[in-house]
Write a protein that holds these residues in place. Sequence first.
Motif, short mmCIF file in Angstrom:
data_model
loop_
_atom_site.label_atom_id
_atom_site.label_comp_id
_atom_site.label_asym_id
_atom_site.label_seq_id
_atom_site.Cartn_x
_atom_site.Cartn_y
_atom_site.Cartn_z
N VAL A 1 1.87 -2.13 -7.83
CA VAL A 1 1.54 -1.19 -8.90
C VAL A 1 1.79 0.24 -8.41
CG1 VAL A 1 -0.29 -0.32 -10.40
CG2 VAL A 1 -0.19 -2.76 -9.83
N THR A 2 2.60 0.98 -9.18
CA THR A 2 2.86 2.39 -8.91
C THR A 2 1.96 3.21 -9.83
OG1 THR A 2 5.17 1.93 -8.36
CG2 THR A 2 4.61 4.21 -8.92
N ILE A 3 1.13 4.05 -9.23
CA ILE A 3 0.18 4.86 -10.00
C ILE A 3 0.91 5.92 -10.81
CG2 ILE A 3 -1.74 6.49 -9.79
CD1 ILE A 3 -2.45 5.18 -7.15
N LEU A 4 0.45 6.13 -12.05
CA LEU A 4 0.98 7.23 -12.87
C LEU A 4 0.32 8.53 -12.41
CD1 LEU A 4 0.99 5.78 -16.49
CD2 LEU A 4 2.89 5.97 -14.90
N THR A 5 1.15 9.54 -12.16
CA THR A 5 0.65 10.84 -11.71
C THR A 5 1.36 11.94 -12.48
OG1 THR A 5 2.31 11.03 -9.96
CG2 THR A 5 0.24 9.99 -9.36
N PRO A 6 0.69 13.08 -12.68
CA PRO A 6 1.40 14.21 -13.31
C PRO A 6 2.46 14.75 -12.37
CG PRO A 6 -0.90 14.78 -12.82
CD PRO A 6 -0.70 13.37 -12.39
N SER A 7 3.55 15.27 -12.92
CA SER A 7 4.62 15.81 -12.09
C SER A 7 4.26 17.18 -11.50
CB SER A 7 5.93 15.90 -12.87
OG SER A 7 5.79 16.75 -13.98
N LEU B 1 -15.84 16.23 -17.17
CA LEU B 1 -16.32 14.87 -17.47
C LEU B 1 -17.10 14.28 -16.30
CD1 LEU B 1 -13.22 13.23 -19.20
CD2 LEU B 1 -15.27 14.13 -20.29
N GLY B 2 -17.00 14.90 -15.14
CA GLY B 2 -17.71 14.42 -13.96
C GLY B 2 -16.88 13.48 -13.12
N ILE B 3 -17.57 12.81 -12.21
CA ILE B 3 -16.93 11.88 -11.28
C ILE B 3 -17.12 10.47 -11.81
CG2 ILE B 3 -17.01 10.94 -8.94
CD1 ILE B 3 -17.88 13.81 -8.08
N LYS B 4 -16.04 9.73 -11.88
CA LYS B 4 -16.09 8.34 -12.34
C LYS B 4 -15.54 7.42 -11.25
CE LYS B 4 -15.76 9.19 -17.30
NZ LYS B 4 -16.94 8.47 -17.74
N LYS B 5 -16.03 6.19 -11.26
CA LYS B 5 -15.61 5.19 -10.29
C LYS B 5 -14.61 4.24 -10.94
CE LYS B 5 -20.00 5.33 -7.89
NZ LYS B 5 -21.18 4.58 -7.47
N SER B 6 -13.71 3.71 -10.12
CA SER B 6 -12.74 2.75 -10.60
C SER B 6 -12.38 1.77 -9.49
CB SER B 6 -11.47 3.46 -11.08
OG SER B 6 -10.55 2.53 -11.62
N ALA B 7 -12.20 0.51 -9.86
CA ALA B 7 -11.65 -0.49 -8.95
C ALA B 7 -10.17 -0.61 -9.28
CB ALA B 7 -12.35 -1.82 -9.14
N ALA B 8 -9.33 -0.46 -8.28
CA ALA B 8 -7.89 -0.45 -8.53
C ALA B 8 -7.16 -1.38 -7.57
CB ALA B 8 -7.35 0.98 -8.39
N GLN B 9 -6.33 -2.25 -8.13
CA GLN B 9 -5.54 -3.18 -7.34
C GLN B 9 -4.22 -2.51 -6.96
OE1 GLN B 9 -5.21 -6.99 -9.32
NE2 GLN B 9 -7.38 -7.00 -9.81
N ILE B 10 -4.31 -1.57 -6.04
CA ILE B 10 -3.15 -0.76 -5.65
C ILE B 10 -2.93 -0.78 -4.14
CG2 ILE B 10 -3.20 0.77 -7.66
CD1 ILE B 10 -4.81 2.77 -5.96
N THR B 11 -3.42 -1.83 -3.49
CA THR B 11 -3.39 -1.89 -2.03
C THR B 11 -2.01 -2.21 -1.46
OG1 THR B 11 -4.06 -4.21 -2.07
CG2 THR B 11 -5.81 -2.57 -1.89
N THR B 12 -1.12 -2.78 -2.26
CA THR B 12 0.20 -3.18 -1.76
C THR B 12 1.06 -1.96 -1.42
OG1 THR B 12 0.11 -5.17 -3.11
CG2 THR B 12 2.25 -4.55 -2.25
#
Length: 115
Positions: free
Chosen positions: A99-105, A45-56
Amino acid sequence: MSLKPEISWKDFEKIDIRCGTIISINEFEKARNPSYQLEIDFGDLGIKKSAAQITTLYKKEDLVGKQIVAVVNFPKKQIANFFSECLVLGIYGEDVKDVTILTPSLTTKNGLQVG
């Protein structure tokens, strides 16, 4: 927190959720709320950009190379001078800024679909 309205299976099938790997990250100084600008590799799908409020909960150096789960079929959304192309999924803490990011195990191929 109350349950959201019920959706149909057809509604769920419209959402394209994929696994990707964060390849670069920058502070998003023009964002209204503290955020990072991410570049995420979604394989074919290529490279996509995202703004994420995950700085805490996350430091920039801890995120590069991390696999995440994101919705990739939203239209682009302009946030200040930046166009976000996908929505990184996460779990809100008791404070919605945590916010805790969802990640694959397990490590997966970038671009694989969640279902």
